[in-house]
Write an enzyme that holds these catalytic residues in place. Sequence first.
Site, PDB file in Angstrom:
ATOM      1  CE  LYS A   1     -54.456  46.308  12.623  1.00 35.22           C
ATOM      2  NZ  LYS A   1     -53.916  47.302  11.690  1.00 35.22           N
ATOM      3  CG  ASN A   2     -55.329  50.045  13.937  1.00 35.34           C
ATOM      4  OD1 ASN A   2     -54.440  49.321  13.508  1.00 35.34           O
ATOM      5  ND2 ASN A   2     -56.541  50.072  13.417  1.00 35.34           N
TER       6      ASN A   2
ATOM      7  CB  CYS B   1     -55.845  45.570   4.251  1.00 37.72           C
ATOM      8  SG  CYS B   1     -55.571  44.398   5.585  1.00 37.72           S
TER       9      CYS B   1
ATOM     10  NE  ARG C   1     -55.005  51.675   3.673  1.00 39.85           N
ATOM     11  CZ  ARG C   1     -54.820  50.871   4.724  1.00 39.85           C
ATOM     12  NH1 ARG C   1     -54.533  49.596   4.541  1.00 39.85           N
ATOM     13  NH2 ARG C   1     -54.867  51.350   5.960  1.00 39.85           N
TER      14      ARG C   1
ATOM     15  CG  ASP D   1     -60.618  49.376  10.962  1.00 36.98           C
ATOM     16  OD1 ASP D   1     -59.776  49.827  11.752  1.00 36.98           O
ATOM     17  OD2 ASP D   1     -60.572  49.556   9.730  1.00 36.98           O
TER      18      ASP D   1
ATOM     19  NE  ARG E   1     -51.130  43.319   8.424  1.00 38.14           N
ATOM     20  CZ  ARG E   1     -51.720  44.337   7.792  1.00 38.14           C
ATOM     21  NH1 ARG E   1     -52.433  44.116   6.710  1.00 38.14           N
ATOM     22  NH2 ARG E   1     -51.582  45.571   8.244  1.00 38.14           N
TER      23      ARG E   1
HETATM   24  C1  EPZ Z   1     -55.846  53.645   9.967  1.00 41.06           C
HETATM   25  O1  EPZ Z   1     -55.417  53.506   8.630  1.00 41.06           O
HETATM   26  C2  EPZ Z   1     -55.997  52.222  10.498  1.00 41.06           C
HETATM   27  N1  EPZ Z   1     -54.712  51.545  10.438  1.00 41.06           N
HETATM   28  C3  EPZ Z   1     -57.025  51.464   9.656  1.00 41.06           C
HETATM   29  O2  EPZ Z   1     -57.195  50.174  10.240  1.00 41.06           O
HETATM   30  C4  EPZ Z   1     -58.350  52.215   9.713  1.00 41.06           C
HETATM   31  O3  EPZ Z   1     -59.284  51.562   8.868  1.00 41.06           O
HETATM   32  C5  EPZ Z   1     -58.149  53.661   9.240  1.00 41.06           C
HETATM   33  O4  EPZ Z   1     -57.122  54.290  10.037  1.00 41.06           O
HETATM   34  C6  EPZ Z   1     -59.416  54.482   9.356  1.00 41.06           C
HETATM   35  O5  EPZ Z   1     -59.855  54.484  10.667  1.00 41.06           O
HETATM   36  C7  EPZ Z   1     -53.797  51.791  11.411  1.00 41.06           C
HETATM   37  O6  EPZ Z   1     -54.012  52.589  12.306  1.00 41.06           O
HETATM   38  C8  EPZ Z   1     -52.508  51.035  11.316  1.00 41.06           C
HETATM   39  P1  EPZ Z   1     -56.560  57.012   7.117  1.00 41.06           P
HETATM   40  P2  EPZ Z   1     -54.894  54.808   7.822  1.00 41.06           P
HETATM   41  O7  EPZ Z   1     -55.287  57.706   6.817  1.00 41.06           O
HETATM   42  O8  EPZ Z   1     -54.133  55.700   8.721  1.00 41.06           O
HETATM   43  C9  EPZ Z   1     -57.261  58.495   2.684  1.00 41.06           C
HETATM   44  C10 EPZ Z   1     -57.325  47.839  10.258  1.00 41.06           C
HETATM   45  O9  EPZ Z   1     -58.073  47.004   9.723  1.00 41.06           O
HETATM   46  N2  EPZ Z   1     -55.927  59.103   2.761  1.00 41.06           N
HETATM   47  O10 EPZ Z   1     -57.459  57.551   8.171  1.00 41.06           O
HETATM   48  O11 EPZ Z   1     -54.241  54.349   6.575  1.00 41.06           O
HETATM   49  C11 EPZ Z   1     -57.199  56.977   2.630  1.00 41.06           C
HETATM   50  O12 EPZ Z   1     -56.953  56.516   1.330  1.00 41.06           O
HETATM   51  C12 EPZ Z   1     -56.824  49.015   9.457  1.00 41.06           C
HETATM   52  O13 EPZ Z   1     -56.943  47.794  11.454  1.00 41.06           O
HETATM   53  C13 EPZ Z   1     -55.477  59.903   1.715  1.00 41.06           C
HETATM   54  O14 EPZ Z   1     -56.180  60.097   0.737  1.00 41.06           O
HETATM   55  O15 EPZ Z   1     -56.281  55.493   7.447  1.00 41.06           O
HETATM   56  C14 EPZ Z   1     -58.562  56.580   3.133  1.00 41.06           C
HETATM   57  O16 EPZ Z   1     -59.484  56.624   2.058  1.00 41.06           O
HETATM   58  C15 EPZ Z   1     -57.386  49.061   8.053  1.00 41.06           C
HETATM   59  N3  EPZ Z   1     -54.240  60.453   1.772  1.00 41.06           N
HETATM   60  C16 EPZ Z   1     -58.892  57.667   4.143  1.00 41.06           C
HETATM   61  O17 EPZ Z   1     -57.996  58.748   3.871  1.00 41.06           O
HETATM   62  C17 EPZ Z   1     -53.421  60.246   2.856  1.00 41.06           C
HETATM   63  O18 EPZ Z   1     -52.281  60.787   2.861  1.00 41.06           O
HETATM   64  C18 EPZ Z   1     -58.691  57.212   5.597  1.00 41.06           C
HETATM   65  O19 EPZ Z   1     -57.355  56.842   5.729  1.00 41.06           O
HETATM   66  C19 EPZ Z   1     -53.876  59.429   3.914  1.00 41.06           C
HETATM   67  C20 EPZ Z   1     -55.134  58.885   3.845  1.00 41.06           C
END
Ligand code: EPZ
Length: 424
Positions: free
Chosen positions: A22-23, A116, A121, A308, A400
Site C-alpha cells: 500500500k505505502n 488514520c 499528523r 505499523d 484500506r
Molecule cells: C507513512 O505515513 C505511512 N503512510 C504510515 O503508514 C506509516 O506509519 C508512517 O509513514 C511511518 O512509517 C503512507 O505511506 C501512506 P511520517 P506518514 O510523515 O508519511 C510527524 C499505515 O498504517 N510529521 O513519517 O504520514 C507525524 O505526525 C500508515 O500504513 C510531522 O510532524 O508518516 C508523525 O508523528 C499509518 N510533520 C511522524 O512525523 C510533517 O510534516 C512520522 O510521520 C510530517 C510528519
Amino acid sequence: MQKLVIEGGTPLFGEIITQGAKNAVLPVLAACVLCEGKVTLRNCPCISDRYASARILSALGAKVTADGTHLSADCSVLSSDDICSSLMKTMRSSIIFMGALLGRTGKCTLCYPGGCDLGPRPIDMHISAMRKMGAVISDEYGVISCTAPEGLKGCRHSLSFPSVGATENIMLAAVTAEGETVISNAAREPEICCLGDFLRACGAKISGDGGGRIAIEGVKKLTPPPEPFEIIPDRIAAATYLSCAACAGGELLIRDCAPAHLEAVIPVFEQMGCRLRVFGSNIYIYKKGRLKAADTIRTMVYPGFPTDAQAILMAPLCTAEGTTVFVENIFENRYRHADAMCRMGADIRAEGKVAVVTGVPRLYGTATAAPDLRGGAALVCAALGAAGTTEISGVSYIDRGYEEIERVLAAAGAKISRITEEKQ
Ligand code: EPZ
C-alpha cells in the site's frame, strides 16, 4: 455496514501470496502525474486506498484503466490541478499529490489529508519544503493553494524528522525542478526506494534513496517507464499474516514477500517461540503451544521496528507467558486497539508512549470495532486465537490496506466471513 465474523481457535495451514505494498503504490500513483504518457504498473494491491488514488488521478484528467493488480495511468493531458476535499480526506497519502502537481503544472489546490487518527499528523514539513523550493502556499480555512510562478528550484533540505511523506513529496517536487536537491535525514523505508526506482525508470536523476541522504538533479520532464513497473511486496501485510499464525497456531508459508524488509520484525516472532524459516522471497512460520513474552518493542523509523507492526505484534503477545513492554515513538495516539483487546480479556496498560502487555491464558470473542487500519488488522489476528466468536465492525478501515482479508485467511483454514448489515 460490513463486519467480519471470526470463530477463533482453528489453527491455520496453507500459503499466502503477499500483496503489493500500500505505502509503495500510493506515492508511485502520485508520481504518474509527472509523466507525460501512459504508465503501466503491476502488483498494485486491490485495496481501497489504491482506488482512492486512482479517483484522484481521474479527477485530474488522467485516463486510468485497471485489471486486478495491473493498472495503467495516462497523464499525457491533465485537465485540473485541484483535488476536492472529499478525495483528499480519504487517506493520508493524498498530500503527496502536492509535490507531483507542483512539479508538473506549477500549481495545485488541495486541503488537509485524511488518514488514520494516530495523532495530530501535521504537514508542516511538507509545506515548508515546498516553500523552500519556491512555491507560494496559502492556507485559508483549510484550503491549501499552491503556486510556483517561477517554477520549482532545487535546494538542500535537512528534515527535522525522517518523515516518509515529506521525503516523498520533496522527491516528487525535485525531479523536474531546476538544479539540484539534496534531502538530508531522509526516510529510508523500502517504499522510498520503490519510489526512487520508479522515478529513475521515468528518467529522473536520483540517487541515495534508502540511505539518509538523497540527491536529485532536476530534468526537463519524465516519460513513462519502458516496461511495466512492479510494486514491491507489502511488508506490513506479510507481518500481519505471520501474526495470524502466531495467534491461531498452525503453519503458514508467506510467499513473494521481501524478508529483508522484515529484519526488525522476524526476531520478535522467534523470541515469542514461533519457528520461522526464511528462504528466498518466502517466510515459513510454525507455531504450537503457548508463546513467550518478547523483549521491549520500540517503534523506530526504518530499519528499526515499524510503527505499523506495533498493533499487529501486540495481538499474539496478549496471550504470551510473561510481560512485554511496547514504546511507540512515532505517533502520539497509536494504542487505540488496546481498549478493544482488553475487552477481549487482554491485560494492557497503555499510557503515553508506553503500553505494558501482561499475557493472559486466553482471549475471548466479543463484538468490537476497528479503530484504524492496523488496529483493525490486529483485532483480526487476536480473534483468530480467541475462544468463541468475534465480530469486527469498521471493516472499511481494514479494506484500506488489506486485499480481501477474509478470503485470504479462509483459504488458510480460518473460520472468517464478511457480513453486510442493513443500516438501521
Ligand atoms: C507513512 O505515513 C505511512 N503512510 C504510515 O503508514 C506509516 O506509519 C508512517 O509513514 C511511518 O512509517 C503512507 O505511506 C501512506 P511520517 P506518514 O510523515 O508519511 C510527524 C499505515 O498504517 N510529521 O513519517 O504520514 C507525524 O505526525 C500508515 O500504513 C510531522 O510532524 O508518516 C508523525 O508523528 C499509518 N510533520 C511522524 O512525523 C510533517 O510534516 C512520522 O510521520 C510530517 C510528519
